[in-house]
Design an enzyme around this catalytic site. Structure first.
Site, PDB file in Angstrom:
ATOM      1  CG  ASP A   1      50.306  26.184  -4.129  1.00 32.93           C
ATOM      2  OD1 ASP A   1      49.318  25.926  -4.829  1.00 32.93           O
ATOM      3  OD2 ASP A   1      51.472  26.100  -4.537  1.00 32.93           O
TER       4      ASP A   1
ATOM      5  CG  ASP B   1      41.738  25.865  -3.986  1.00 37.82           C
ATOM      6  OD1 ASP B   1      41.758  25.839  -5.237  1.00 37.82           O
ATOM      7  OD2 ASP B   1      42.709  25.524  -3.291  1.00 37.82           O
TER       8      ASP B   1
ATOM      9  CG  HIS C   1      44.976  27.852  -4.993  1.00 41.77           C
ATOM     10  ND1 HIS C   1      44.920  26.651  -4.306  1.00 41.77           N
ATOM     11  CD2 HIS C   1      46.291  28.062  -5.269  1.00 41.77           C
ATOM     12  CE1 HIS C   1      46.138  26.164  -4.171  1.00 41.77           C
ATOM     13  NE2 HIS C   1      46.995  26.994  -4.742  1.00 41.77           N
TER      14      HIS C   1
END
Length: 299
Positions: free
Chosen positions: A124, A249, A278
């Site tokens: 991320d 994800d 995710h």
């Protein structure tokens, strides 16, 4: 810059994260404001470094299942909280946050600790910041493990991300723990959800978490030129670069194709598909650890 600091008492009830906190102070390059960065530092100080970087809207608690196994394998694990998250200081205004500022803050922190020979493990925003750090100081990094992240350089945002960005901007509530829970395949316990909520006792503490999705450089974002410059480094990167994206994800699915074959260091690596959503650190920590150790042992 007005800066908030979450009281230590907010973290007292977290029973599955017993690592000792460490702190380093850095100065903002714009106005000189002193900011305290929290980080976990486990393992021998002279061992090769594995840097675990979290993203949005989590904190280094995300890596609690991974830190121990990597240390036991003979490495030093350093896991910071980005400014605005976890136990690190939190500028109170959304306008205090920018992509470039986050990179500068974490660069100052790495230089303060004088880390080198680093294997970067990122996901991320940990990758958006982490890969920019690699480009800014490639001599300090020995390898990269990328999961569910990327380095956008303009273009259209995926539909799932556009929905998330709109929610972060306009939702009257922003329940951090429940957001993390929605990004995993396994159901987090109430205690785990509370641990993700702990750094954000009031609305004002969430400025960084609220603004992060709007800082991802899609379209003609002002950060795009910096991204293009960073890609020039990655396009020449020959050290190990392993991708381990998850199979569930909707935001980053297929993102590994932007790296494999383009970054020279991806050649010959055992790229893996991990299982989960995710936040793959919650769903498949063992798989992520295997990938990290593959690169760290090679670097």
């Amino acid at each position: 810059m007005k800066v908030l600091r979450t009281p230590d008492a907010a973290f007292a009830g977290i029973g599955d994260f017993l690592f000792a906190p460490h702190y380093a102070e850095i100065a903002d390059t714009h106005d000189g404001t002193r900011l305290r960065v929290h980080y976990i530092d486990e393992g021998p100080r002279d061992a090769p470094v594995v840097l675990m970087m979290h993203g949005e809207p989590s904190w280094c608690y995300l890596y609690r299942h991974m830190i121990g196994p990597v240390v036991e394998a003979g490495f030093r694990v350093v896991a910071p909280d980005l400014i605005g998250f976890g136990r690190s200081d939190k500028p109170a205004a959304k306008s205090d946050y920018s992509y470039a500022r986050h990179v500068a803050w974490m660069r100052s922190w790495i230089e303060r600790l004088d880390l080198s020979g680093i294997t970067l493990a990122c996901q991320d925003w940990g990758s958006l910041v982490g890969l920019r750090l690699v480009a800014a100081m490639p001599e300090r990094f020995a390898g990269i493990v990328l999961a569910n992240g990327g380095l956008p350089e303009g273009g259209a945002a995926p539909r799932a991300f556009r929905i998330w960005r709109a929610f972060s901007r306009y939702s009257p509530v922003f329940p951090i723990g429940r957001i993390i829970n929605a990004g995993t395949k396994r159901r987090l316990s109430d205690a785990e959800i509370a641990a993700y909520d702990a750094p954000f006792p009031r609305r004002a503490h969430k400025a960084g978490a609220r603004i992060f999705p709007s800082l991802v450089p899609f379209g003609d974002d002002p950060a795009v030129p910096d991204q293009i410059e960073a890609w020039k480094v990655l396009d020449q990167w020959e050290k190990p670069f392993l991708c381990c994206f998850s199979d569930g994800d909707p935001v980053t699915r297929g993102g590994e194709t932007r790296f494999i074959g383009r970054v020279p260091g991806t050649a010959g690596q055992p790229h893996a598909t991990l299982h989960g959503g995710h936040f793959v650190q919650e769903d498949d920590p063992r798989g992520f650890v295997r990938c990290i150790l593959t690169v760290a042992r090679e670097s």
